[in-house]
Scaffold this active site. Structure first.
Site, PDB file in Angstrom:
ATOM      1  N   ARG A  88      21.525   0.660 -29.393  1.00  0.00           N
ATOM      2  CA  ARG A  88      20.086   0.407 -29.249  1.00  0.00           C
ATOM      3  C   ARG A  88      19.578   0.796 -27.877  1.00  0.00           C
ATOM      4  O   ARG A  88      18.375   0.667 -27.624  1.00  0.00           O
ATOM      5  CB  ARG A  88      19.824  -1.092 -29.458  1.00  0.00           C
ATOM      6  N   ARG A 127      10.656 -11.177 -44.949  1.00  0.00           N
ATOM      7  CA  ARG A 127      12.088 -10.972 -45.246  1.00  0.00           C
ATOM      8  C   ARG A 127      12.817 -12.298 -45.487  1.00  0.00           C
ATOM      9  O   ARG A 127      12.633 -13.269 -44.766  1.00  0.00           O
ATOM     10  CB  ARG A 127      12.747 -10.246 -44.070  1.00  0.00           C
TER      11      ARG A 127
END
Ligand code: ADP
Ligand code: AMP
Length: 217
Positions: A88, A127
């Protein structure tokens, strides 16, 4: 095959990872899942990681790189792996190259799932996930057959604590833009990048991924 799943938070990496693992048999190495497990087990590393996760920030590179190096050296990763949520940062990408070089390996394919920002916010705030088998659902886009219960393993579904506040969700998207999106060019230059349109339905996204893996769609 050594595969990296890239894309902003909410792009559908975890959703596709379950399908890719079924298709290829390579282990799913998700740093987010590893940190959530450490948090659930109350380990010192988990307690440290939780502070960053709940603020929508990245866990420091030295911690993250350490757990990935350890995981990739395990026997089940010897014939390939599916990295999800790592690297990342530029430092993590360079560290991964070194880790793989030392193991006599390299990155074969980077699947970059693209989805516009406003769709990502809707996806994350709706989610729900299965902490047992890691299946991913959405309250509106992909509801489970029985409310609150995983279709695949019957375990109770949960909402992630970092998905509840819109500010945290937006912070994660900002961090992605600043820290992670430059890695698209990094892997583009290495000639291993394939871009996938993540706005299609789950099965169409998976067909595009299968084509990139060289499998019949
Ligand atoms: P990531 O791992 O990239 O953060 P997830 O796989 O957890 O993303 O997906 C984020 C949310 O979007 C989940 O609620 C999931 O059900 C939903 N989702 C994933 N793929 C799609 C898709 N192709 N269309 C609509 N919703 C999707
Ligand atoms: P994810 O499940 O990939 O959305 O990750 C959830 C959270 O875990 C992130 O918002 C970060 O706080 C942390 N995290 C996961 N992967 C990394 C990584 N490679 N580097 C730093 N932090 C990470």
């Amino acid at each position: 095959m050594n595969i990296i799943l890239m894309g902003p938070p909410g792009a559908g990496k975890g959703t596709q990872a379950v399908l890719i693992v079924e298709e290829t048999g390579v282990p799913h190495v998700s740093t987010g899942d590893m940190f959530r497990e450490a948090v659930a087990n109350g380990t010192p590393m988990g307690m440290e990681a939780k502070k960053y996760m709940d603020a929508g920030q990245l866990v420091p590179d030295e911690v993250t790189i350490g757990i990935v190096a350890e995981r990739l050296a395990q026997a089940d990763c010897a014939r390939g792996f599916l990295l999800d949520g790592f690297p990342r940062t530029q430092r993590q990408a360079e560290a991964l190259d070194r880790i793989l070089h030392d193991l006599g390996r390299k990155v074969d394919l980077v699947l970059n799932i693209e989805v516009p920002t406003e769709v990502l916010v809707q996806r994350m705030t709706g989610r729900i996930t299965c902490p047992n088998c890691k299946s991913v659902y959405h309250l509106v886009f992909q509801p489970p057959q029985q409310q609150g219960v995983c279709d695949r393993c019957g375990h109770a579904l949960q909402q992630r604590s970092d998905d509840t506040a819109v500010e945290t969700v937006r912070k994660r998207l900002e961090v992605y833009e600043a820290e992670t999106s430059p890695l698209v060019d990094y892997y583009g230059r290495q000639g291993v990048l394939v871009t996938i349109d993540g706005q299609q339905g789950r099965d169409q996204v998976f067909s595009a991924i299968k084509a990139a893996l060289g499998r019949n769609a």
